[in-house]
Enzyme design. Structure first.
Site, PDB file in Angstrom:
ATOM      1  CG  ASN A  61      46.580  48.776  43.055  1.00 45.44           C
ATOM      2  OD1 ASN A  61      45.951  47.991  43.664  1.00 45.44           O
ATOM      3  ND2 ASN A  61      46.198  49.536  42.415  1.00 45.44           N
ATOM      4  NE  ARG A  71      44.506  42.562  46.661  1.00 40.88           N
ATOM      5  CZ  ARG A  71      45.572  43.407  47.058  1.00 40.88           C
ATOM      6  NH1 ARG A  71      46.775  43.194  46.792  1.00 40.88           N
ATOM      7  NH2 ARG A  71      45.034  44.779  48.032  1.00 40.88           N
ATOM      8  CG  HIS A  94      42.996  45.737  42.958  1.00 40.15           C
ATOM      9  ND1 HIS A  94      43.897  46.230  43.960  1.00 40.15           N
ATOM     10  CD2 HIS A  94      42.161  45.001  43.676  1.00 40.15           C
ATOM     11  CE1 HIS A  94      43.446  45.734  45.133  1.00 40.15           C
ATOM     12  NE2 HIS A  94      42.475  45.113  44.953  1.00 40.15           N
TER      13      HIS A  94
HETATM   14  C1  HEM Z   1      35.186  43.043  49.337  1.00 42.55           C
HETATM   15  C2  HEM Z   1      35.870  44.128  49.269  1.00 42.55           C
HETATM   16  C3  HEM Z   1      37.609  43.718  49.562  1.00 42.55           C
HETATM   17  C4  HEM Z   1      38.398  44.365  50.136  1.00 42.55           C
HETATM   18  C5  HEM Z   1      38.225  45.193  51.354  1.00 42.55           C
HETATM   19  C6  HEM Z   1      39.689  43.573  49.835  1.00 42.55           C
HETATM   20  C7  HEM Z   1      40.984  43.679  50.401  1.00 42.55           C
HETATM   21  C8  HEM Z   1      42.083  43.346  50.413  1.00 42.55           C
HETATM   22  C9  HEM Z   1      43.288  43.401  51.158  1.00 42.55           C
HETATM   23  C10 HEM Z   1      43.671  44.126  52.152  1.00 42.55           C
HETATM   24  C11 HEM Z   1      44.101  42.259  50.808  1.00 42.55           C
HETATM   25  C12 HEM Z   1      45.576  42.228  51.275  1.00 42.55           C
HETATM   26  C13 HEM Z   1      46.445  43.169  50.787  1.00 42.55           C
HETATM   27  C14 HEM Z   1      47.833  43.208  51.466  1.00 42.55           C
HETATM   28  O1  HEM Z   1      47.745  43.140  52.784  1.00 42.55           O
HETATM   29  O2  HEM Z   1      48.878  43.211  50.888  1.00 42.55           O
HETATM   30  C15 HEM Z   1      43.429  41.481  49.904  1.00 42.55           C
HETATM   31  C16 HEM Z   1      43.965  40.409  49.227  1.00 42.55           C
HETATM   32  C17 HEM Z   1      43.424  39.504  48.310  1.00 42.55           C
HETATM   33  N1  HEM Z   1      42.159  40.050  47.524  1.00 42.55           N
HETATM   34 FE1  HEM Z   1      40.866  41.331  48.381  1.00 42.55          FE
HETATM   35  N2  HEM Z   1      39.518  42.613  48.937  1.00 42.55           N
HETATM   36  C18 HEM Z   1      38.138  42.516  48.588  1.00 42.55           C
HETATM   37  C19 HEM Z   1      37.671  42.037  47.506  1.00 42.55           C
HETATM   38  C20 HEM Z   1      38.264  41.074  46.662  1.00 42.55           C
HETATM   39  C21 HEM Z   1      37.588  40.488  45.441  1.00 42.55           C
HETATM   40  C22 HEM Z   1      36.355  40.960  44.846  1.00 42.55           C
HETATM   41  C23 HEM Z   1      38.695  39.670  44.992  1.00 42.55           C
HETATM   42  C24 HEM Z   1      38.844  39.027  43.626  1.00 42.55           C
HETATM   43  C25 HEM Z   1      37.423  38.646  43.056  1.00 42.55           C
HETATM   44  C26 HEM Z   1      39.722  39.776  45.926  1.00 42.55           C
HETATM   45  C27 HEM Z   1      40.974  38.948  45.740  1.00 42.55           C
HETATM   46  C28 HEM Z   1      41.981  39.054  46.564  1.00 42.55           C
HETATM   47  C29 HEM Z   1      42.937  37.893  46.328  1.00 42.55           C
HETATM   48  C30 HEM Z   1      43.172  36.644  45.914  1.00 42.55           C
HETATM   49  C31 HEM Z   1      43.768  38.333  47.655  1.00 42.55           C
HETATM   50  C32 HEM Z   1      45.135  37.883  47.878  1.00 42.55           C
HETATM   51  C33 HEM Z   1      46.340  38.308  46.963  1.00 42.55           C
HETATM   52  C34 HEM Z   1      47.624  37.588  47.186  1.00 42.55           C
HETATM   53  O3  HEM Z   1      47.964  36.634  47.850  1.00 42.55           O
HETATM   54  O4  HEM Z   1      48.677  38.191  46.337  1.00 42.55           O
HETATM   55  N3  HEM Z   1      39.507  40.399  47.005  1.00 42.55           N
HETATM   56  N4  HEM Z   1      42.240  41.922  49.588  1.00 42.55           N
END
Ligand code: HEM
Length: 335
Positions: A92, A58, A62
């Site tokens: 973030n 992530r 970002h």
């Molecule tokens: C399509 C649009 C996307 C949205 C709206 C989105 C949104 C989010 C949100 C809201 C979270 C949780 C944050 C939290 O509650 O603290 C998250 C976690 C995550 N996102 Fe996305 N995301 C998107 C695309 C992506 C992409 C393109 C990637 C990587 C290629 C990605 C990788 C991750 C990963 C791996 C997590 C978990 C991180 C952790 O456990 O520390 N996301 N995302």
């Protein structure tokens, strides 16, 4: 005279074109063990906390979505403008993890580089470390691999305003998601494949509460289980975590990078609104649904699409050649 100045111009153009390119062999001479050191750093971090693989993936996303893959996300010194810190942007703050792991890897790699490491000659850019660590994280959890071209430089600035504008929030529908990804040169398929990154990692209650209590397209058992740890009212549970990819899938797939995310979308077990809309929502587009179905039934198709979209992501507007800097400490632009 005219022809010699023409050659100078040509040479300069050529140099510009070459320096504008990333290469697979960029550190072969200056730091031959760079890649193995990064891989070892990721492996160590993931073996003590498997979630770290998700967090590092992530972090790269970002980084790249905000003014390109330039490690701007890592900067922690606000400097004269006072607003540079992307770490405090909506998507973030209180959510992005992995900064310490990147710092550790940076130290390990610099110490291992051929040149004696001193504070004045950092070799490897933080942006390159992020790109390689993201790939190694996916591989560490059983996902696909891809080649990462190297030679990105680190930015001397960051932008909270751009981070707030360009990082997609979880309440977006397909049209909003598409606008966010198409704007960066991604296709519909790229966007769905990249969303498959949510096969690993966790989200906080505040990221999915609204879906939990307001949406109909959610599996009832799944919702009830989540509600126990994510109360509707009050902010007590805001930061409570749930896996982005339902752990109770059959067969169970805790913390594996696989295509179960897409199987879960078909079962209405997408955690975020922005996940489930890819399969079914009032604005659902047949196009994304077809892609979800394809990835759900064909893991190899997902892996191929994910790898190729990650290559595109890692190549978003890198700083190369004399642009930017190689930071000594990834969180600071003062070398
Ligand atoms: C399509 C649009 C996307 C949205 C709206 C989105 C949104 C989010 C949100 C809201 C979270 C949780 C944050 C939290 O509650 O603290 C998250 C976690 C995550 N996102 Fe996305 N995301 C998107 C695309 C992506 C992409 C393109 C990637 C990587 C290629 C990605 C990788 C991750 C990963 C791996 C997590 C978990 C991180 C952790 O456990 O520390 N996301 N995302």
């Amino acid at each position: 005279m005219a022809s010699s100045s023409l050659s100078v111009v040509l040479l300069l153009c050529l140099a510009g074109a070459v320096s504008a390119q990333l290469s697979l062999t960029y550190y072969d001479k200056s730091c031959p063990s760079a890649l193995t050191k990064i891989q070892a750093g990721v492996a160590a971090a993931v073996s003590s906390d498997r979630r770290m693989a998700a967090s590092l993936l992530r972090l790269h996303f970002h980084d790249c979505f905000v003014q390109g893959c330039d490690a701007s996300v890592l900067l922690n010194d606000t400097g004269a403008d006072g607003v540079a810190n992307e770490r405090n942007a909506f998507g973030n703050v209180g959510s992005l993890l992995g900064f310490d792991v990147i710092d550790q890897i940076k130290n390990d790699v610099e110490s291992a580089c051929k040149k004696p490491y001193s504070s004045n000659n950092p070799v490897i850019s933080c942006a390159d470390i992020l790109a390689v660590a993201a790939r190694d994280s996916v591989v560490a959890l059983g996902g696909p691999t891809w080649e990462v071209k190297l030679g990105r430089k680190d930015s001397t600035n960051a932008s909270m305003a751009l981070a707030n504008r360009d990082l997609p929030p979880p309440f977006l529908d397909v049209a909003g998601l598409n606008a966010s990804f198409v704007g960066k040169g991604f296709s519909f398929t790229d966007m769905v494949a990249l969303s498959g990154a949510h096969t690993i990692g966790k989200a906080q209650c505040q990221s999915f509460r609204s879906r939990l209590y307001n949406e109909g397209n959610i599996n009832a058992t799944f919702a009830t289980k989540l509600m126990a740890n994510c109360p509707q009212s009050g902010s007590g549970g805001d930061t409570n975590l749930a896996p982005l990819d339902d752990d109770t899938a059959t067969p169970p797939n805790p913390d594996m990078f696989d295509n179960s995310y897409f199987l879960n979308l078909r079962a209405e077990k997408g955690l975020l609104h922005s996940d489930q809309v890819l399969f079914n929502a009032t604005v659902a587009s047949g196009a994304t649904e077809d892609i979800v179905n394809n990835f759900a039934s064909n893991q190899a198709a997902f892996f191929n699409a994910f790898a190729s979209a990650m290559v595109k992501m890692a190549n978003l507007s890198p700083l190369t050649g004399t642009q930017g800097m190689v930071r000594r400490v990834c969180s600071s632009r003062t070398n």
